[in-house]
Design a protein around this motif. Sequence first.
Motif, PDB file in Angstrom:
ATOM      1  N   LYS A 100       0.862  -1.185   0.000  1.00 54.16           N
ATOM      2  CA  LYS A 100       0.000   0.000   0.000  1.00 54.16           C
ATOM      3  C   LYS A 100       0.897   1.233   0.000  1.00 54.16           C
ATOM      4  O   LYS A 100       1.953   1.232   0.633  1.00 54.16           O
ATOM      5  CB  LYS A 100      -0.925   0.002   1.214  1.00 54.16           C
ATOM      6  N   LEU A 101       0.485   2.231  -0.721  1.00 52.92           N
ATOM      7  CA  LEU A 101       1.311   3.430  -0.910  1.00 52.92           C
ATOM      8  C   LEU A 101       0.528   4.691  -0.583  1.00 52.92           C
ATOM      9  O   LEU A 101      -0.612   4.848  -1.014  1.00 52.92           O
ATOM     10  CB  LEU A 101       1.793   3.496  -2.363  1.00 52.92           C
ATOM     11  N   VAL A 102       1.176   5.570   0.170  1.00 51.97           N
ATOM     12  CA  VAL A 102       0.637   6.897   0.449  1.00 51.97           C
ATOM     13  C   VAL A 102       1.539   7.895  -0.260  1.00 51.97           C
ATOM     14  O   VAL A 102       2.756   7.919  -0.035  1.00 51.97           O
ATOM     15  CB  VAL A 102       0.626   7.196   1.964  1.00 51.97           C
ATOM     16  N   VAL A 103       0.952   8.703  -1.145  1.00 48.61           N
ATOM     17  CA  VAL A 103       1.684   9.785  -1.800  1.00 48.61           C
ATOM     18  C   VAL A 103       1.042  11.081  -1.317  1.00 48.61           C
ATOM     19  O   VAL A 103      -0.134  11.328  -1.584  1.00 48.61           O
ATOM     20  CB  VAL A 103       1.613   9.695  -3.342  1.00 48.61           C
ATOM     21  N   PHE A 104       1.811  11.865  -0.562  1.00 43.44           N
ATOM     22  CA  PHE A 104       1.256  13.124  -0.066  1.00 43.44           C
ATOM     23  C   PHE A 104       1.976  14.303  -0.711  1.00 43.44           C
ATOM     24  O   PHE A 104       3.191  14.344  -0.801  1.00 43.44           O
ATOM     25  CB  PHE A 104       1.268  13.196   1.474  1.00 43.44           C
ATOM     26  N   PHE A 105       1.175  15.218  -1.216  1.00 43.71           N
ATOM     27  CA  PHE A 105       1.685  16.425  -1.875  1.00 43.71           C
ATOM     28  C   PHE A 105       1.555  17.593  -0.913  1.00 43.71           C
ATOM     29  O   PHE A 105       0.515  17.767  -0.280  1.00 43.71           O
ATOM     30  CB  PHE A 105       0.882  16.711  -3.150  1.00 43.71           C
ATOM     31  N   TYR A 106       2.616  18.371  -0.815  1.00 42.99           N
ATOM     32  CA  TYR A 106       2.611  19.541   0.061  1.00 42.99           C
ATOM     33  C   TYR A 106       3.202  20.717  -0.710  1.00 42.99           C
ATOM     34  O   TYR A 106       4.068  20.548  -1.566  1.00 42.99           O
ATOM     35  CB  TYR A 106       3.370  19.264   1.370  1.00 42.99           C
ATOM     36  N   PRO A 107       2.734  21.937  -0.422  1.00 40.80           N
ATOM     37  CA  PRO A 107       3.165  23.102  -1.195  1.00 40.80           C
ATOM     38  C   PRO A 107       4.650  23.446  -1.132  1.00 40.80           C
ATOM     39  O   PRO A 107       5.255  23.741  -2.152  1.00 40.80           O
ATOM     40  CB  PRO A 107       2.324  24.248  -0.623  1.00 40.80           C
ATOM     41  N   GLN A 108       5.260  23.410   0.067  1.00 41.56           N
ATOM     42  CA  GLN A 108       6.654  23.851   0.134  1.00 41.56           C
ATOM     43  C   GLN A 108       7.345  23.318   1.389  1.00 41.56           C
ATOM     44  O   GLN A 108       6.804  23.417   2.495  1.00 41.56           O
ATOM     45  CB  GLN A 108       6.718  25.380   0.132  1.00 41.56           C
ATOM     46  N   ALA A 109       8.539  22.790   1.204  1.00 39.69           N
ATOM     47  CA  ALA A 109       9.334  22.266   2.311  1.00 39.69           C
ATOM     48  C   ALA A 109       9.683  23.371   3.300  1.00 39.69           C
ATOM     49  O   ALA A 109       9.889  24.519   2.923  1.00 39.69           O
ATOM     50  CB  ALA A 109      10.620  21.628   1.776  1.00 39.69           C
ATOM     51  N   ASN A 110       9.745  22.984   4.581  1.00 43.74           N
ATOM     52  CA  ASN A 110      10.168  23.874   5.661  1.00 43.74           C
ATOM     53  C   ASN A 110       9.248  25.058   5.909  1.00 43.74           C
ATOM     54  O   ASN A 110       9.678  26.057   6.479  1.00 43.74           O
ATOM     55  CB  ASN A 110      11.606  24.369   5.453  1.00 43.74           C
ATOM     56  N   PRO A 142       5.595  26.282   7.817  1.00 40.50           N
ATOM     57  CA  PRO A 142       4.963  25.806   9.051  1.00 40.50           C
ATOM     58  C   PRO A 142       3.952  24.659   8.888  1.00 40.50           C
ATOM     59  O   PRO A 142       4.080  23.628   9.544  1.00 40.50           O
ATOM     60  CB  PRO A 142       4.296  27.058   9.615  1.00 40.50           C
ATOM     61  N   THR A 143       2.968  24.814   8.025  1.00 37.34           N
ATOM     62  CA  THR A 143       1.928  23.799   7.895  1.00 37.34           C
ATOM     63  C   THR A 143       2.476  22.519   7.265  1.00 37.34           C
ATOM     64  O   THR A 143       2.134  21.416   7.696  1.00 37.34           O
ATOM     65  CB  THR A 143       0.730  24.339   7.081  1.00 37.34           C
ATOM     66  N   CYS A 144       3.347  22.650   6.283  1.00 34.84           N
ATOM     67  CA  CYS A 144       3.948  21.474   5.643  1.00 34.84           C
ATOM     68  C   CYS A 144       4.824  20.716   6.629  1.00 34.84           C
ATOM     69  O   CYS A 144       4.852  19.482   6.628  1.00 34.84           O
ATOM     70  CB  CYS A 144       4.752  21.888   4.412  1.00 34.84           C
ATOM     71  N   THR A 145       5.517  21.434   7.498  1.00 32.10           N
ATOM     72  CA  THR A 145       6.358  20.808   8.509  1.00 32.10           C
ATOM     73  C   THR A 145       5.497  20.041   9.509  1.00 32.10           C
ATOM     74  O   THR A 145       5.833  18.905   9.873  1.00 32.10           O
ATOM     75  CB  THR A 145       7.236  21.860   9.223  1.00 32.10           C
ATOM     76  N   VAL A 146       4.389  20.627   9.936  1.00 28.33           N
ATOM     77  CA  VAL A 146       3.483  19.942  10.868  1.00 28.33           C
ATOM     78  C   VAL A 146       2.978  18.647  10.247  1.00 28.33           C
ATOM     79  O   VAL A 146       2.985  17.589  10.890  1.00 28.33           O
ATOM     80  CB  VAL A 146       2.304  20.861  11.276  1.00 28.33           C
ATOM     81  N   GLU A 147       2.576  18.693   8.976  1.00 26.99           N
ATOM     82  CA  GLU A 147       2.081  17.490   8.294  1.00 26.99           C
ATOM     83  C   GLU A 147       3.167  16.423   8.186  1.00 26.99           C
ATOM     84  O   GLU A 147       2.951  15.259   8.556  1.00 26.99           O
ATOM     85  CB  GLU A 147       1.568  17.845   6.894  1.00 26.99           C
ATOM     86  N   ALA A 148       4.327  16.801   7.677  1.00 26.91           N
ATOM     87  CA  ALA A 148       5.413  15.844   7.475  1.00 26.91           C
ATOM     88  C   ALA A 148       5.879  15.246   8.804  1.00 26.91           C
ATOM     89  O   ALA A 148       6.167  14.047   8.890  1.00 26.91           O
ATOM     90  CB  ALA A 148       6.572  16.516   6.747  1.00 26.91           C
ATOM     91  N   CYS A 149       5.933  16.056   9.865  1.00 23.49           N
ATOM     92  CA  CYS A 149       6.345  15.560  11.178  1.00 23.49           C
ATOM     93  C   CYS A 149       5.276  14.647  11.779  1.00 23.49           C
ATOM     94  O   CYS A 149       5.612  13.657  12.441  1.00 23.49           O
ATOM     95  CB  CYS A 149       6.662  16.719  12.113  1.00 23.49           C
ATOM     96  N   ASN A 150       4.006  14.951  11.557  1.00 22.21           N
ATOM     97  CA  ASN A 150       2.941  14.073  12.037  1.00 22.21           C
ATOM     98  C   ASN A 150       3.066  12.702  11.392  1.00 22.21           C
ATOM     99  O   ASN A 150       2.942  11.675  12.071  1.00 22.21           O
ATOM    100  CB  ASN A 150       1.565  14.689  11.765  1.00 22.21           C
TER     101      ASN A 150
END
Length: 149
Positions: free
Chosen positions: A30-40, A42-50
Amino acid sequence: MLQVGDQLPEFEGINQDGKIIRSSKLIGKKLVVFFYPQANTPTCTVEACNLSDNYSQLKKAGFQLLGVSADTVKKQKNFHNKFAFPYDLIADENRDLVEKFGVWQQKTTFGKTYMGIVRTTFIFDENGICMRVIEKVTSKTAAEQILEA
């Protein structure tokens, strides 16, 4: 945008270490591909760290993870190293993946309209068929949203 029932698009992407990641090598789990607007950011960091904090649960449930943004390899490497993520980040500088998945869209923030990545998570089964699309990703509970599937 990719929909439930769609096949995982064929792609080759460059990860944070400059290595090629091929979609054909991701079939079988099973694969999860998550797209986020920009590394580092605030919101992208919260998602990636979660997702990182809950990685063992996700892995136990049979998921492999792959993060994607249009950042450079260098920026992805810095983001990956800073937080020691246990999964790969793809540097999609030419927006090949964001276009194939349909997440490069018109956005509006503070009255300003522009094109960008819409935060979206795709969940695929072992055969590469999309089982779920999470369009309203909650960064603080991203792993929980995936595990609900």
